[in-house]
Design an enzyme around this catalytic site. Structure first.
Site, mmCIF file in Angstrom:
data_model
loop_
_atom_site.group_PDB
_atom_site.id
_atom_site.type_symbol
_atom_site.label_atom_id
_atom_site.label_comp_id
_atom_site.label_asym_id
_atom_site.label_seq_id
_atom_site.Cartn_x
_atom_site.Cartn_y
_atom_site.Cartn_z
ATOM 1 N N SER A 46 2.922 -8.633 2.660
ATOM 2 C CA SER A 46 3.251 -9.186 1.450
ATOM 3 C C SER A 46 3.843 -10.486 1.726
ATOM 4 C CB SER A 46 3.742 -8.189 0.295
ATOM 5 O OG SER A 46 4.468 -9.158 -0.841
ATOM 6 N N TYR A 74 10.208 -2.122 -1.859
ATOM 7 C CA TYR A 74 9.033 -2.825 -1.619
ATOM 8 C C TYR A 74 9.162 -3.675 -0.218
ATOM 9 C CZ TYR A 74 4.431 -5.142 -2.320
ATOM 10 O OH TYR A 74 3.029 -5.569 -2.132
#
Length: 229
Positions: free
Chosen positions: A128, A141
């Protein structure tokens, strides 16, 4: 003309980017195999498993790969998030993010490695933009996706000349990933996000490179992505 991809295992292939890659593999004449917590609507071969359980992830990989007889590619799309300040996210929820995003990725790749080595296949992992840029209220995350970046780079070094390894670093997409969040953690209504099928095209590009040609890293975002650079 897109070359035939062979057999490609996709985690998180029942929705979002994973489902878009499944469709793209089919369009390219390949055979997708899916691991997800729910069955894919496309009806392709799949095993329902929770990627937070490494043993279950490895078992699901072997269950799909053994009957197929060959594995040409793996794409690890499965991912979850738990937003909020570190002190307000429960230990269980925080660790689940790391278990699914990082340890689940590792478990599937580990189980698939013998078959990929035999076929000189390819792995595309999904990190990401928050795997290369840290933001607040996303400690789990960011930790998991920074881990995917490190794992993938190390895997590429370890398996050079044996399998292909590509790190995908996508920005935000129009998927259900943001559903269920409070408004402060959702993209604004006017946010410019990529379509998952467009990001999926980059996965197919990486998977379909000729032998010996490596796409080591791909950053794929909308032109106004706020989390990159």
């Amino acid at each position: 003309m897109t070359p035939t991809l062979g057999t490609v295992l996709v985690t998180g292939g029942a929705s979002g980017l994973g489902a878009a890659v499944v469709d793209a593999v089919l369009d390219a004449g390949g055979t997708p195999l899916v691991i997800d917590r729910v069955a894919p609507e496309s009806g392709v071969e799949h095993v329902v498993a929770d990627l937070a359980d490494s043993a279950a992830a490895e078992a699901a990989t072997l269950e799909l790969v053994s009957p197929a007889g060959r594995l040409d590619g793996v794409f690890t799309a499965a991912g979850v998030d738990s937003c909020g300040p570190l002190g307000s996210v429960s230990t269980k929820d925080w660790e689940r993010v790391v278990h699914v995003n990082l340890l689940g990725t590792v478990a599937v790749v580990r189980a698939a490695l013998p078959a990929l080595t035999e076929s000189h296949g390819r792995v595309v992992t999904c990190a990401s933009t928050l795997g290369i840029k840290a933001v607040g209220d996303a400690t789990a995350y960011c930790a998991s996706k920074f881990g995917v970046v490190g794992f993938t780079r190390a895997l590429a070094a370890e398996t050079a000349g044996e399998i292909g390894v590509t790190l995908l670093i996508p920005g935000g997409m129009h998927t259900a990933f943001f559903d269920g969040r409070t408004e402060q953690y959702k993209p604004p209504a006017d946010a410019k996000l990529n379509r998952p099928e467009d990001t999926a095209a980059s996965v197919i590009f990486a998977l379909s490179q000729p032998a010996g040609c490596e796409i080591r890293e791909l950053v794929v975002t909308s032109s106004t992505e706020s989390s990159w650079p």
